[in-house]
Design an enzyme around this catalytic site. Structure first.
Site, mmCIF file in Angstrom:
data_model
loop_
_atom_site.group_PDB
_atom_site.id
_atom_site.type_symbol
_atom_site.label_atom_id
_atom_site.label_comp_id
_atom_site.label_asym_id
_atom_site.label_seq_id
_atom_site.Cartn_x
_atom_site.Cartn_y
_atom_site.Cartn_z
ATOM 1 N N LYS A 37 21.298 39.596 -31.615
ATOM 2 C CA LYS A 37 20.779 40.464 -30.462
ATOM 3 C C LYS A 37 20.636 39.410 -29.280
ATOM 4 C CE LYS A 37 16.622 41.752 -29.563
ATOM 5 N NZ LYS A 37 16.134 41.534 -28.219
ATOM 6 N N ASP A 65 21.195 43.632 -25.613
ATOM 7 C CA ASP A 65 19.716 44.331 -25.339
ATOM 8 C C ASP A 65 19.547 44.202 -23.812
ATOM 9 O OD1 ASP A 65 17.288 45.794 -25.741
ATOM 10 O OD2 ASP A 65 16.324 44.044 -26.572
ATOM 11 N N LYS A 67 18.548 46.888 -21.690
ATOM 12 C CA LYS A 67 17.748 47.892 -21.194
ATOM 13 C C LYS A 67 17.964 48.378 -19.912
ATOM 14 C CE LYS A 67 13.865 46.588 -24.448
ATOM 15 N NZ LYS A 67 14.527 45.326 -24.840
ATOM 16 N N ASP A 70 18.192 52.600 -14.148
ATOM 17 C CA ASP A 70 18.513 52.696 -12.807
ATOM 18 C C ASP A 70 19.152 54.064 -12.325
ATOM 19 O OD1 ASP A 70 19.169 51.933 -9.779
ATOM 20 O OD2 ASP A 70 19.318 49.845 -10.624
ATOM 21 N N PRO A 72 21.897 56.792 -11.964
ATOM 22 C CA PRO A 72 23.233 56.997 -12.925
ATOM 23 C C PRO A 72 24.396 56.290 -12.673
ATOM 24 C CG PRO A 72 21.961 59.126 -12.620
ATOM 25 C CD PRO A 72 21.412 58.291 -11.749
ATOM 26 N N THR A 120 7.715 48.565 -28.044
ATOM 27 C CA THR A 120 6.977 48.212 -28.942
ATOM 28 C C THR A 120 5.640 47.064 -28.650
ATOM 29 O OG1 THR A 120 8.070 46.488 -29.718
ATOM 30 C CG2 THR A 120 8.416 48.355 -30.612
ATOM 31 N N ARG A 211 11.332 35.842 -33.949
ATOM 32 C CA ARG A 211 10.552 34.532 -34.103
ATOM 33 C C ARG A 211 10.386 34.292 -35.641
ATOM 34 N NH1 ARG A 211 7.124 35.953 -28.766
ATOM 35 N NH2 ARG A 211 7.542 38.086 -29.555
#
Length: 233
Positions: A37, A65, A67, A70, A72, A120, A211
């Site tokens: 990732k 990743d 994310k 904004d 469309p 999360t 980690r």
């Protein structure tokens, strides 16, 4: 070096301080895991070159990743810009709404658009402060259904909501769970966590682990150990 046929359903978060370290970590873990990732910080620092560097000569899947969140049209342009890198997964925020998700899906047809539900790192008090109706499980379920109806092929949720989301969206949507920590590991900035074994049992398809693997003295050995534990589940 190619990903092993029995590679574990783990996406190793390569949150490295530099490109060379990220590429080294990727080389060490690729024999044991299906996916690596690349997060926002690494991508912004090194740009598209980071994808080629961590992919190397292997067939490991790349999870980009970013994310995206904004209007469309902007997300459509951003998704189109990175689609040429052929990431297996590209994240957008489900809270961006159905039109934004649809644009991302159309702009990157070779990638699975993964909609992030509730981060999360957020707990119940955070949702209240943000004005997002909770509890977290209900908020995640609402956003998951919205995203799938808009065309998202994958969802990102904590392991604690995986079973409820699976019940809502069925077996064909890929569930990706961050907040995965082996027993005894520090939870750090994650609020809603579970062990790898518990996340799989809850219905997750791909476990994001950073980690506990990359911070180990030997990331390859750490990845191998978690992969072996998952094979025993």
């Amino acid at each position: 070096m190619t990903a092993a046929p029995t590679a574990a359903p783990i996406a190793v978060a390569l949150d490295a301080p530099d490109l060379e370290t990220a590429a080294r970590w990727a080389t060490l873990v690729t024999p044991h895991v299906s996916t690596v990732k690349v997060g926002l910080e690494l991508y912004l620092r090194y740009g598209p070159d980071v994808v080629a560097s961590v992919r190397g000569a292997s067939r490991v899947q790349v999870f980009l990743d970013l994310k995206l969140h904004d209007i469309p049209a902007t997300v459509r342009g951003a998704a189109r810009a990175v689609a040429r890198l052929k990431p297996s997964y590209l994240t957008v925020h489900a809270a961006g709404g159905p039109a934004m998700i649809r644009e991302a899906v159309e702009a990157a047809p070779a990638s699975k658009i993964a909609a992030v539900t509730v981060l999360t790192s957020l707990g119940e008090a955070d949702l209240t402060a943000l004005g997002l109706a909770g509890p977290a499980r209900d908020a995640v379920r609402r956003l998951a259904v919205l995203a799938v109806e808009a065309g998202a092929q994958a969802l990102v949720c904590s392991p604690q909501e995986a079973a409820a989301v699976r019940a809502e969206v069925g077996p064909d949507i890929t569930l990706i769970t961050p907040g995965v920590r082996p027993a005894g590991a520090d939870t750090q900035d994650q609020a809603r966590v579970a062990t790898p074994e518990a996340a799989l049992a809850a219905g997750a398809d791909l476990l994001v682990i950073g980690r506990p693997i990359t911070g180990a003295p030997d990331p390859g050995a750490a990845a191998a150990a978690i992969a072996a534990a998952l094979r025993r589940v």
